[in-house]
Design an enzyme around this catalytic site. Structure first.
Site, PDB file in Angstrom:
ATOM      1  N   LYS A 181       8.726  52.139  21.854  1.00 22.46           N
ATOM      2  CA  LYS A 181       9.918  51.731  22.609  1.00 22.46           C
ATOM      3  C   LYS A 181       9.557  50.650  23.633  1.00 22.46           C
ATOM      4  O   LYS A 181      10.209  49.610  23.697  1.00 22.46           O
ATOM      5  CB  LYS A 181      10.549  52.942  23.334  1.00 22.46           C
ATOM      6  CG  LYS A 181      10.950  54.072  22.398  1.00 22.46           C
ATOM      7  CD  LYS A 181      11.624  55.204  23.148  1.00 22.46           C
ATOM      8  CE  LYS A 181      10.750  55.931  24.137  1.00 22.46           C
ATOM      9  NZ  LYS A 181       9.621  56.677  23.550  1.00 22.46           N
TER      10      LYS A 181
ATOM     11  N   ARG B  34      17.558  61.227  27.457  1.00 20.49           N
ATOM     12  CA  ARG B  34      16.551  62.030  26.789  1.00 20.49           C
ATOM     13  C   ARG B  34      17.014  63.457  26.599  1.00 20.49           C
ATOM     14  O   ARG B  34      16.282  64.275  26.034  1.00 20.49           O
ATOM     15  CB  ARG B  34      15.353  62.053  27.719  1.00 20.49           C
ATOM     16  CG  ARG B  34      14.056  61.744  27.116  1.00 20.49           C
ATOM     17  CD  ARG B  34      13.095  61.757  28.288  1.00 20.49           C
ATOM     18  NE  ARG B  34      11.757  61.717  27.862  1.00 20.49           N
ATOM     19  CZ  ARG B  34      11.032  60.617  27.782  1.00 20.49           C
ATOM     20  NH1 ARG B  34      11.544  59.459  28.094  1.00 20.49           N
ATOM     21  NH2 ARG B  34       9.794  60.704  27.385  1.00 20.49           N
TER      22      ARG B  34
ATOM     23  N   ARG C 226      -3.825  53.825  23.284  1.00 18.77           N
ATOM     24  CA  ARG C 226      -2.938  53.041  24.160  1.00 18.77           C
ATOM     25  C   ARG C 226      -3.644  52.678  25.472  1.00 18.77           C
ATOM     26  O   ARG C 226      -4.330  53.496  26.073  1.00 18.77           O
ATOM     27  CB  ARG C 226      -1.668  53.826  24.476  1.00 18.77           C
ATOM     28  CG  ARG C 226      -0.862  53.109  25.562  1.00 18.77           C
ATOM     29  CD  ARG C 226       0.566  53.478  25.605  1.00 18.77           C
ATOM     30  NE  ARG C 226       0.803  54.884  25.885  1.00 18.77           N
ATOM     31  CZ  ARG C 226       2.020  55.411  25.940  1.00 18.77           C
ATOM     32  NH1 ARG C 226       3.070  54.654  25.743  1.00 18.77           N
ATOM     33  NH2 ARG C 226       2.167  56.688  26.188  1.00 18.77           N
TER      34      ARG C 226
ATOM     35  N   ARG D 125      -2.959  56.198  30.342  1.00 21.88           N
ATOM     36  CA  ARG D 125      -2.027  57.080  31.045  1.00 21.88           C
ATOM     37  C   ARG D 125      -2.547  58.510  31.047  1.00 21.88           C
ATOM     38  O   ARG D 125      -3.131  58.962  30.077  1.00 21.88           O
ATOM     39  CB  ARG D 125      -0.647  57.025  30.357  1.00 21.88           C
ATOM     40  CG  ARG D 125       0.236  55.956  30.949  1.00 21.88           C
ATOM     41  CD  ARG D 125       1.497  55.735  30.175  1.00 21.88           C
ATOM     42  NE  ARG D 125       2.263  56.922  29.833  1.00 21.88           N
ATOM     43  CZ  ARG D 125       3.456  56.887  29.244  1.00 21.88           C
ATOM     44  NH1 ARG D 125       3.998  55.718  28.937  1.00 21.88           N
ATOM     45  NH2 ARG D 125       4.094  57.994  28.942  1.00 21.88           N
TER      46      ARG D 125
ATOM     47  N   ARG E 191       4.569  66.853  24.543  1.00 20.65           N
ATOM     48  CA  ARG E 191       5.664  65.877  24.683  1.00 20.65           C
ATOM     49  C   ARG E 191       6.445  65.769  23.373  1.00 20.65           C
ATOM     50  O   ARG E 191       7.674  65.620  23.386  1.00 20.65           O
ATOM     51  CB  ARG E 191       5.104  64.506  25.088  1.00 20.65           C
ATOM     52  CG  ARG E 191       4.674  64.470  26.550  1.00 20.65           C
ATOM     53  CD  ARG E 191       3.723  63.328  26.850  1.00 20.65           C
ATOM     54  NE  ARG E 191       4.296  62.021  26.644  1.00 20.65           N
ATOM     55  CZ  ARG E 191       3.581  60.915  26.484  1.00 20.65           C
ATOM     56  NH1 ARG E 191       2.255  60.968  26.492  1.00 20.65           N
ATOM     57  NH2 ARG E 191       4.179  59.761  26.322  1.00 20.65           N
TER      58      ARG E 191
END
Ligand code: AP5
Ligand code: ZN
Length: 218
Positions: free
Chosen positions: A13, A88, A123, A156, A167
């Protein structure tokens, strides 16, 4: 242009939001980035959000809805905006409907869970701008450094495998019902409801960008 990018954690996203926002000249409203900024600044909101985010849970609807309503009332949102990571939950989506926020498009980026778990370990992010890289699929020009500022990139705190799996579970339980919510709305009231498109989020970043832009009529 007012749109929602919907999809599981790590679907891409944030990566795609950058292109879309540039193409349409609209701001990216990432509730995740806003919360991370609050955590970094140590504000009251940041203190509340920190543990929840690190565990992979969701911050309360009231807080998020207030934050977003505030943000979209700012002048730079007059031309439109892109929601990344919002709504969400069903109450968050309902709050926008009740507030009369008219949306043009919802684009779902679909990626399966195992691909996501693998992606997240690679990431790297530039915290100040939210720019996102991947050590293999989307590497920075200089290893460990942001392309624009040269600042160090970080990982992160919620990108470890256990938290990512949590998650994903939260996504399936609380966010995935929004797919049916927007599809049903589009069937019932095509004039008011945003146009719904699902794009497969597997393939090169560029190939997915083409599909997303096509879904938006570009
Ligand atoms: P948030 O920051 O929104 O995280 P998220 O939704 O879990 O999504 P991510 O940012 O992890 O993934 P992304 O889809 O943006 O993927 P990206 O482009 O980075 O939220 C964080 C937390 O804040 C939540 O857990 C919650 O606690 C809280 N929160 C936020 N909003 C909330 C709300 N509305 N309500 C309640 N709580 C809220 O890409 C991922 C990686 O893949 C990158 O390394 C990228 O380079 C790579 N990549 C991208 N595209 C490709 C591709 N095509 N192929 C291979 N790799 C790719
Ligand atoms: Zn993101």
């Amino acid at each position: 242009m007012r749109l929602i990018l919907l999809g599981p954690p790590g679907a891409g996203k944030g990566t795609q939001a950058q292109f879309i926002c540039e193409a349409f000249g609209i701001p990216q409203i990432s509730t995740g980035d806003m919360l991370r900024a609050a955590v970094k600044e140590g504000t009251e909101l940041g203190l509340k959000a920190k543990e929840i985010m690190n565990s992979g849970g969701l911050v309360s609807d009231d807080i998020i809805i207030g934050l977003v309503k505030d943000r979209i009332s700012q002048p730079d949102c007059a031309k439109g905006f892109l929601f990344d990571g919002f709504p969400r939950t069903l109450p968050q989506a309902d709050a926008m409907k009740e507030a009369g926020v008219k949306l043009d498009n919802v684009v779902e980026i679909a990626v399966d869970d195992e691909e996501i778990v693998q992606r997240m370990s690679g990431r790297r992010v530039h915290p100040a701008s939210g720019r996102t890289y991947h050590i293999i699929h989307n590497p920075p020009k200089v290893e460990g450094k942001d392309d624009v500022t040269g600042d160090d990139l970080i990982q992160r705190e919620d990108d470890n495998e256990d938290t990512v799996r949590h998650r994903l579970a939260v996504y399936h339980e609380q966010t995935a019902p929004l797919v049916e919510y927007y599809q049903a709305w589009a069937r019932q009231d095509p004039k008011q409801a945003p146009v719904y498109t699902c794009v497969k989020g597997i393939g090169s970043v560029e190939a997915i960008r083409e599909q997303v832009l096509k879904a938006l009529g570009q």
